[in-house]
Design an enzyme around this catalytic site. Structure first.
Site, PDB file in Angstrom:
ATOM      1  CE  LYS A 180      -4.992  -5.263  -3.994  1.00 42.15           C
ATOM      2  NZ  LYS A 180      -4.385  -4.624  -2.800  1.00 42.15           N
ATOM      3  CB  SER A 222      -5.559  -0.958  -2.964  1.00 45.30           C
ATOM      4  OG  SER A 222      -4.634  -1.916  -2.468  1.00 45.30           O
ATOM      5  CB  SER A 279      -4.270  -2.228   0.770  1.00 43.07           C
ATOM      6  OG  SER A 279      -4.025  -0.906   0.379  1.00 43.07           O
TER       7      SER A 279
END
Length: 484
Positions: free
Chosen positions: A77, A152, A176
């Site tokens: 990420k 996210s 997330s």
């Protein structure tokens, strides 16, 4: 087909010399170049780095090393700092920021021999539940390209679900990791707060953020978490607690396991078809020896308002460092220092980030601190106390991960509160600091749904155990989206 292999299968195949890490890496890089334009899951693809790391892994294996992640392809990420590689946090503010160091999570995985294929798209500064707030554009759900993958960590989820790579890192501040895992048919675990180092992980809300893996199976999550977890003296929130043998924990039978079903999880707002899928999982776990008990988490109803005071308050403090002076976006031709600050932040941050900074600054301002921030922290303590009481009676708490399946891109943009409500079941684990896991539990209209498991502090092994045992008697996690 190499792209269909799980992390565990890759480890066994590499050990048996069925193919090399370099061959696997080149295959997946080709697949990413071919298919990711449909998904937009990557912000950066690190071809040269990946091939160099794969060659090094093959050399280490030739010299007798045989680690489970040696030569395993993953991606991070894009809020984990990666030395020499852009770390954008999904924002224009950091579009040109190249980190001078590796985050501890990246360092540990690289040392274990994992191969970094790239950096993954995400909601800007991890603020969002749909991966629509990214400066680099929305990520699409491989199960239905007109729908969101969750957020996210939406890029991480979409890439793994589309079989572009077997596993990825994510972070979880209010759901997330777990929410995108549920919406894309993956297994994802948010560890206990302090279990995984936050050093080098760009902060959104420092008392809530926690890194963890997304993969297709509980076994793969166990492989990743076993490397990611552990005390880090560079992180003041890291906890000195021995790391369990998560792989060994997978094999424990479920006989005698006490599962709690919170009545608050099955009320208004939950899609009845998701409720049916969750209860079907419960019935399967009962056949494996578990017992079930109804419980109550009475303060859950206050979780979203409390979270949307605490998280923005912490974000307004954390994001004050992005001012156009030392690094990140800087406006053109500022008139003076105040103009530099104002315009750099106004132009560098997207609308969702600016909204949350304003809410957080308001909640912390004189005259409102007691009414909002202090009250939210009191609610946080009550939520934690609810869990302490519940875990005196049960070993694991089970419920839906999300109230609805994936929604269409743009569908909730005019109603942010309805989007915030998609995290209603996940936020409490962050407020209390508990470990939580989402695993595949079926489909509604062809869209994946997930079941969430919560456990007491540092009981990640128990969550992985329950998920693994369920995955031995179900095949939801093996389903692949059409076209991928």
């Amino acid at each position: 087909m190499l792209h269909q292999l799980t992390l565990a299968e890759i480890a066994r195949a590499l050990a048996d010399k069925q193919f090399s890490a370099e061959e696997l890496t080149r295959t997946l890089l080709g697949r990413i170049r071919q298919l990711d334009p449909q998904l937009n899951s990557f912000i950066s693809i690190t071809d040269d780095l990946a091939i160099a790391q794969a060659k090094a892994a093959d050399e280490r294996r030739a010299n007798g090393e045989n680690g489970a992640l040696l030569g395993a392809p993953i991606a991070h990420k894009d809020l984990f700092c990666t030395q020499g590689v852009r770390t954008s946090c999904g924002s224009k503010m950091l579009d040109n920021f190249v980190s001078p160091y590796d985050a501890t999570v990246v360092e540990k995985l690289t040392a274990a021999g994992a191969v970094t294929l790239g950096k993954l798209n995400m909601d800007e500064f991890a603020m969002g539940s749909s991966n629509q707030s990214s400066h680099y554009g929305a990520v699409k759900n491989p199960w239905s390209l007109d729908r969101v993958p969750g957020g996210s960590s939406g890029g991480s989820a979409a890439a793994v679900a589309a079989r572009l790579l077997p596993a990825a890192t994510g972070t979880d501040t209010g759901g997330s990791i777990r929410q995108p895992a549920a919406l894309t048919n993956l297994t994802g675990i948010k560890p206990t707060y302090g279990r995984v180092s936050r050093w080098g992980m760009i902060a959104y809300a420092s008392s809530l953020d926690q890194g963890g893996p997304l993969a297709r199976t509980a076994e793969d999550c166990a492989l990743m978490l076993g490397v990611m977890a552990g005390f880090d003296p560079k992180d003041s929130t890291s906890v000195e607690q021995p790391v369990d043998d998560y792989l060994a924990a997978l094999q424990k039978p479920l006989s005698g396991l006490r599962i709690g079903l919170p009545r608050e999880y099955f009320g208004a707002g939950l899609d009845s078809r998701i409720a049916d899928a969750v209860l079907a999982v419960v019935e399967e776990l009962k056949t494996l020896g578990a017992t079930v008990k109804d419980i109550s988490l009475p303060n859950m109803q206050h979780a979203i308002p409390a979270y949307y005071v605490i998280a923005p308050a912490e974000a307004s403090s954390n994001l004050s460092r992005f001012d156009g002076v030392r690094y990140g976006y800087r406006c053109d031709a500022p008139q003076n220092l105040e103009d530099l600050y104002k315009r750099s932040r106004a132009e560098g941050f997207g609308s969702e980030v600016k909204n949350r900074i304003m809410v957080g600054t308001y909640a912390l301002s004189a005259g409102y601190y007691d009414a909002y921030y202090l009250q939210a922290q009191k609610i946080r303590r009550l939520i934690k106390n609810d869990f302490v009481s519940a875990f005196a009676e049960v070993d694991v708490i089970l419920g839906p991960t999300t109230p609805n399946p994936a929604w269409k891109i743009g569908e909730k943009n005019d109603d942010p509160v309805s989007q915030y409500l998609e995290d209603i079941y996940t936020i409490t684990a962050n407020l209390a600091g508990l470990p939580g896991l989402s695993m595949p539990a079926g489909f509604v209209d062809g869209l994946p749904v997930g079941v969430q498991l919560l456990a007491p502090y540092f009981q990640e092994g128990r969550l992985l155990n329950v998920a693994h045992q369920y995955q031995q008697v179900s095949d939801w996690h093996t389903r692949t989206p059409a076209g991928f």
